[in-house]
Design a protein around this motif. Structure first.
Motif, short mmCIF file in Angstrom:
data_model
loop_
_atom_site.label_atom_id
_atom_site.label_comp_id
_atom_site.label_asym_id
_atom_site.label_seq_id
_atom_site.Cartn_x
_atom_site.Cartn_y
_atom_site.Cartn_z
N GLY A 212 0.81 -1.21 0.00
CA GLY A 212 0.00 0.00 0.00
C GLY A 212 0.85 1.26 0.00
N CYS A 213 1.96 1.24 0.74
CA CYS A 213 2.85 2.40 0.77
C CYS A 213 3.44 2.67 -0.61
N ALA A 214 3.83 1.59 -1.30
CA ALA A 214 4.38 1.75 -2.65
C ALA A 214 3.35 2.34 -3.59
N ALA A 215 2.08 1.86 -3.47
CA ALA A 215 1.01 2.39 -4.31
C ALA A 215 0.77 3.87 -4.02
N LEU A 216 0.78 4.23 -2.73
CA LEU A 216 0.57 5.63 -2.36
C LEU A 216 1.72 6.50 -2.85
N GLY A 217 2.94 6.03 -2.69
CA GLY A 217 4.09 6.80 -3.17
C GLY A 217 4.01 7.04 -4.66
N ASN A 218 3.64 6.00 -5.43
CA ASN A 218 3.54 6.15 -6.89
C ASN A 218 2.41 7.09 -7.27
N ALA A 219 1.26 6.97 -6.57
CA ALA A 219 0.11 7.82 -6.88
C ALA A 219 0.44 9.29 -6.65
N LEU A 220 1.11 9.59 -5.54
CA LEU A 220 1.47 10.98 -5.25
C LEU A 220 2.56 11.47 -6.17
N LYS A 221 3.42 10.57 -6.61
CA LYS A 221 4.53 10.96 -7.48
C LYS A 221 4.04 11.38 -8.86
N VAL A 222 3.03 10.66 -9.39
CA VAL A 222 2.53 10.97 -10.73
C VAL A 222 1.46 12.05 -10.71
N CYS A 223 0.98 12.38 -9.51
CA CYS A 223 -0.08 13.39 -9.40
C CYS A 223 0.48 14.76 -9.76
N ARG A 224 -0.21 15.46 -10.65
CA ARG A 224 0.27 16.76 -11.13
C ARG A 224 -0.14 17.86 -10.15
N ASN A 225 0.86 18.50 -9.57
CA ASN A 225 0.63 19.61 -8.64
C ASN A 225 -0.40 19.26 -7.57
N PRO A 226 -0.15 18.24 -6.77
CA PRO A 226 -1.14 17.82 -5.76
C PRO A 226 -1.37 18.92 -4.72
N GLN A 227 -2.65 19.06 -4.34
CA GLN A 227 -3.04 20.05 -3.33
C GLN A 227 -3.16 19.43 -1.94
N LEU A 228 -2.68 18.21 -1.79
CA LEU A 228 -2.82 17.49 -0.53
C LEU A 228 -2.22 18.27 0.63
N GLN A 229 -3.06 18.50 1.67
CA GLN A 229 -2.63 19.25 2.85
C GLN A 229 -2.54 18.37 4.09
N ASN A 230 -3.48 17.43 4.25
CA ASN A 230 -3.53 16.59 5.44
C ASN A 230 -3.45 15.12 5.05
N LEU A 231 -2.46 14.41 5.61
CA LEU A 231 -2.28 12.99 5.33
C LEU A 231 -2.19 12.24 6.65
N TYR A 232 -3.20 11.40 6.92
CA TYR A 232 -3.26 10.66 8.18
C TYR A 232 -3.04 9.17 7.91
N LEU A 233 -1.96 8.63 8.45
CA LEU A 233 -1.57 7.24 8.23
C LEU A 233 -1.35 6.52 9.55
N CYS A 234 -1.99 6.96 10.60
CA CYS A 234 -1.73 6.42 11.94
C CYS A 234 -2.26 4.99 12.08
N ASN A 235 -1.62 4.24 13.00
CA ASN A 235 -2.06 2.90 13.39
C ASN A 235 -2.21 1.95 12.20
N ASN A 236 -1.15 1.84 11.42
CA ASN A 236 -1.06 0.88 10.33
C ASN A 236 0.14 -0.03 10.58
N PHE A 237 0.64 -0.63 9.52
CA PHE A 237 1.80 -1.51 9.62
C PHE A 237 2.90 -1.03 8.69
N ILE A 238 3.11 0.27 8.72
CA ILE A 238 4.15 0.88 7.89
C ILE A 238 5.51 0.63 8.52
N GLY A 239 6.43 0.14 7.73
CA GLY A 239 7.79 -0.10 8.19
C GLY A 239 8.77 0.82 7.48
#
Length: 656
Positions: A212-239
């Protein structure tokens, strides 16, 4: 029943009897509001279990979902739609078949007024695969959230992704606490790349991992001029590996202001290095204002790794690093990273191991964050020297501090005395939290007296829960609060404080000293809570109610005087001759005006006074006071006459 087309609904919309197509009068009332486009009916919940409120449509076997979908589709006032999760005891496929979910979706797809929508898991792929038209046509939809998704398939996830790709107006997408698997999230997240306008993404409380992290990284990378301000990823299994792949996309998020990774305990020092690199990049991090990294167990090594990156976050307002096994060495590294952040307002470092004797050697330079308003150091282990260092090093240079949390920090009397000097410099401090420091006694509490007596003191909340300070501590607190006009709440549980009637008497005298009228007037009229609700001495509670009810301290003092002094001694007033009589008369006139306030009776009519008429009581007191003045008048008149006669005689002698 055969499926009906839109022409049928249009032809019969105004004439259909709503009670014939619903299971109860409540559902019929909801359809009536939808049909009438009631401007006050803006929110609708659809549930298969118990309704939460009157605006919830509880689906039963007799409800025609085709009509429900039709009226939703034609509504122009409905703005919020919540399709709740199916209760575990219901067999959802059967309910869908009975109530013809397909006809509901056909009507629902025509709606263009809904701005916020929640989709529960119960509808599953049956809904996700048929709602394209709604998301394609509704240009006003701003927020979309999902319920529990622990059982949905990869196919349903792809349907959701396709559904999301049809909508270009979304500003917020939430999968919070959906319990979705890493594979499902990876499928859905692919659609994020088509939403450059997205401002908030919440994936907290799921099973997001490496894929999922790889998919999110790729999605944000190809996104043109993203306006994303708040990203909440708490309580997952991110390593560490997942975080590193995600960081490649976060570098493209130049508008990111809030980032939460709290509760991802698989992140170690390597992950912290990835974050530090991200924060030091040219664009990302420049606008970050809130960073949540609690409960990750990064330790001193992680604190050192992230410190350099923190120094680059010049707009950071809140930093959360609680429950991370950070000790004095890590605290020293963090101090070096944040000391020059002139926007930092809140620093949370609770549940760590900060405060030992060697802390002064770890923080080499004075750390004076001039903008800090909240400092949370709860559940650390402070030594006396650590508290001296805290008071001298940090608190003395932080005059903007408003909330100081030092609960359960092993503070004893010596420690509190050591800390008192630094606290006295915090002239804007409104909350002092010292609960669960069980070694504090009356001796330590007395060290706060000079601070509480200070004209610069503005503390409104003092927390002392789970401290057995006893009656002596109550006396010390009462003495410290004499003359204090800012404290509103003194919080503790009496059962844990060891109070007896002697301790409560000290608080009663603080609130209303009955030794003289002047002492009553000078009592504390500001404190509104002592102890805890429902666990107070009755006399103290009555006095606190008076303080809480009236904002004017003079009015409170007047009421306490009337309650406590049935008779006034006016003889001390005779030294001003008759000059004071008009003031006394004026005071009673003001009392009469206050007596017109009905709430006065509600507060004053305690069992002690319930047998008295307060009006008659006040009139008798007024007459008694006037009588005492009149009784003293002969002496005042004779003395006045003698003085004037002597003056005339001296004048005649002088003239002669």
């Amino acid at each position: 029943m055969d499926r009906l087309d839109v022409n049928y609904y249009e032809a019969h919309a105004q004439t259909v009897i709503l009670t014939d197509i619903t299971s109860d009068e409540y559902n019929a009332a909801i359809l009536q509001k939808l049909r009438d486009n009631d401007p006050k009916f803006t929110s609708l919940g659809i549930t298969f279990g118990d309704p939460g409120d009157e605006d919830d449509f509880l689906i039963g076997r007799e409800d025609d979902l085709g009509w429900l979908g039709y009226f939703i589709g034609r509504s122009t006032t409905l703005q919020y739609l919540f399709i709740y999760d199916t209760p575990a005891y219901m067999h959802m496929p059967q309910a869908i078949e009975v109530n013809r979910i397909g006809t509901f979706i056909e009507g629902f797809n025509r709606n263009q007024s809904i701005k916020e929508m929640h989709i529960g898991s119960g509808l599953g792929s049956a809904m996700f695969g048929q709602t394209d038209n709604f998301f394609k046509n509704n240009n006003g939809l701003r927020e979309l959230s999902f319920g529990i998704m622990s059982t949905i398939s990869a196919e349903s996830a792809r349907s959701i992704a396709h559904m999301l790709s049809q909508c270009t107006s979304l500003r917020k997408i939430s999968f919070e606490d959906s319990e979705a698997s890493d594979v499902v999230l990876a499928e859905i997240i692919k659609a994020i790349g088509t939403h450059p306008q997205l401002e908030e993404l919440d994936l907290g409380g799921n099973n997001l991992g490496r894929e999922g992290c790889a998919a999110l990284g790729n999605a944000l990378k190809v996104c043109r001029n993203p306006q994303l301000q708040n990203l909440y990823l708490c309580n997952n299994f991110i390593g560490d590996v997942g975080l590193a792949t995600m960081v490649t996309g976060l570098r493209n998020c130049h508008n990111l202001t809030k980032l939460s990774l709290t509760g991802n305990e698989l992140i170690t020092v390597e992950g912290c290095r990835s974050l530090s690199t991200l924060f030091q990049s040219d664009q990302c991090g420049l606008n970050l204002t809130h960073l949540y990294l609690d409960n990750m167990n990064i330790g001193d090594d992680g604190a050192r790794a992230i410190s350099a990156g923190l120094a680059n976050l010049h707009l950071l307002e809140e930093l959360h690093l609680s429950q991370n096994s950070i000790g004095n060495e890590g605290a020293g590294a963090l101090a070096a990273g944040v000391m020059d952040l002139q926007s930092l307002k809140a620093l949370h470092l609770s549940h760590n191991t900060i405060g030992g004797q060697e802390i002064h050697s770890m923080i080499q330079e004075p750390t004076k964050i001039s903008t800090l308003e909240t400092l949370d150091l709860m559940d650390n282990m402070f030594s006396v020297s650590g508290l001296i260092f805290l008071g001298n090093n940090l608190l003395q240079g932080t005059r903007t501090l408003r909330e100081l949390y030092l609960c359960n920090c092993a503070i004893d009397d010596d420690g509190l005395q050591a800390l008192a000097g630094g606290i006295s410099n915090c002239c804007n401090l409104t909350g002092l939290h010292l609960s669960r420091n069980r070694s504090i006694t009356a001796t330590g509490l007395r060290s706060l007296s000079s601070f509480l007596h200070s004209d610069e003191c503005c503390v409104q909340y003092l927390g002392l829960d789970a401290i057995n300070f006893g009656d002596d501590g109550a006396v010390a607190l009462a003495d410290g609060l004499k003359g204090n006009s800012t404290l509103k709440t003194l919080c503790f549980r009496p059962a844990l404080a060891g109070l007896t009637s002697a301790g409560w008497s000290a608080f009663s005298r603080l609130l209303c000293n009955t030794s003289s009228v002047n002492s009553t007037y000078l009592s504390n009229h500001s404190v509104e809570m002592i102890g805890s609700y429902g666990d107070q001495d009755n006399d103290v509670k009555q006095l606190l109610d008076l303080n809480k009810h009236y904002t004017n301290n003079d009015h409170v003092a007047t009421r306490k005087i009337l309650l406590s002094h049935p008779d006034f001694d006016v003889e001390p007033c005779f030294e001003w001759n008759l000059n004071l009589l008009p003031l006394v008369v004026s005071w009673f006139e003001r009392v009469s005006a206050l007596m017109d306030d009905k709430s006065w009776f509600e507060l004053a009519m305690t069992p002690e006074f319930s047998h008295k008429s307060m009006y008659c009581f006040e009139e008798r007191r007024k007459l008694s006071t006037m009588y005492k003045f009149v009784r003293g008048l002969p002496l005042l008149v004779v003395d006045g006459y003698s003085s004037s006669k002597n003056a005339v005689s001296r004048k005649r002698k002088f003239d002669q």
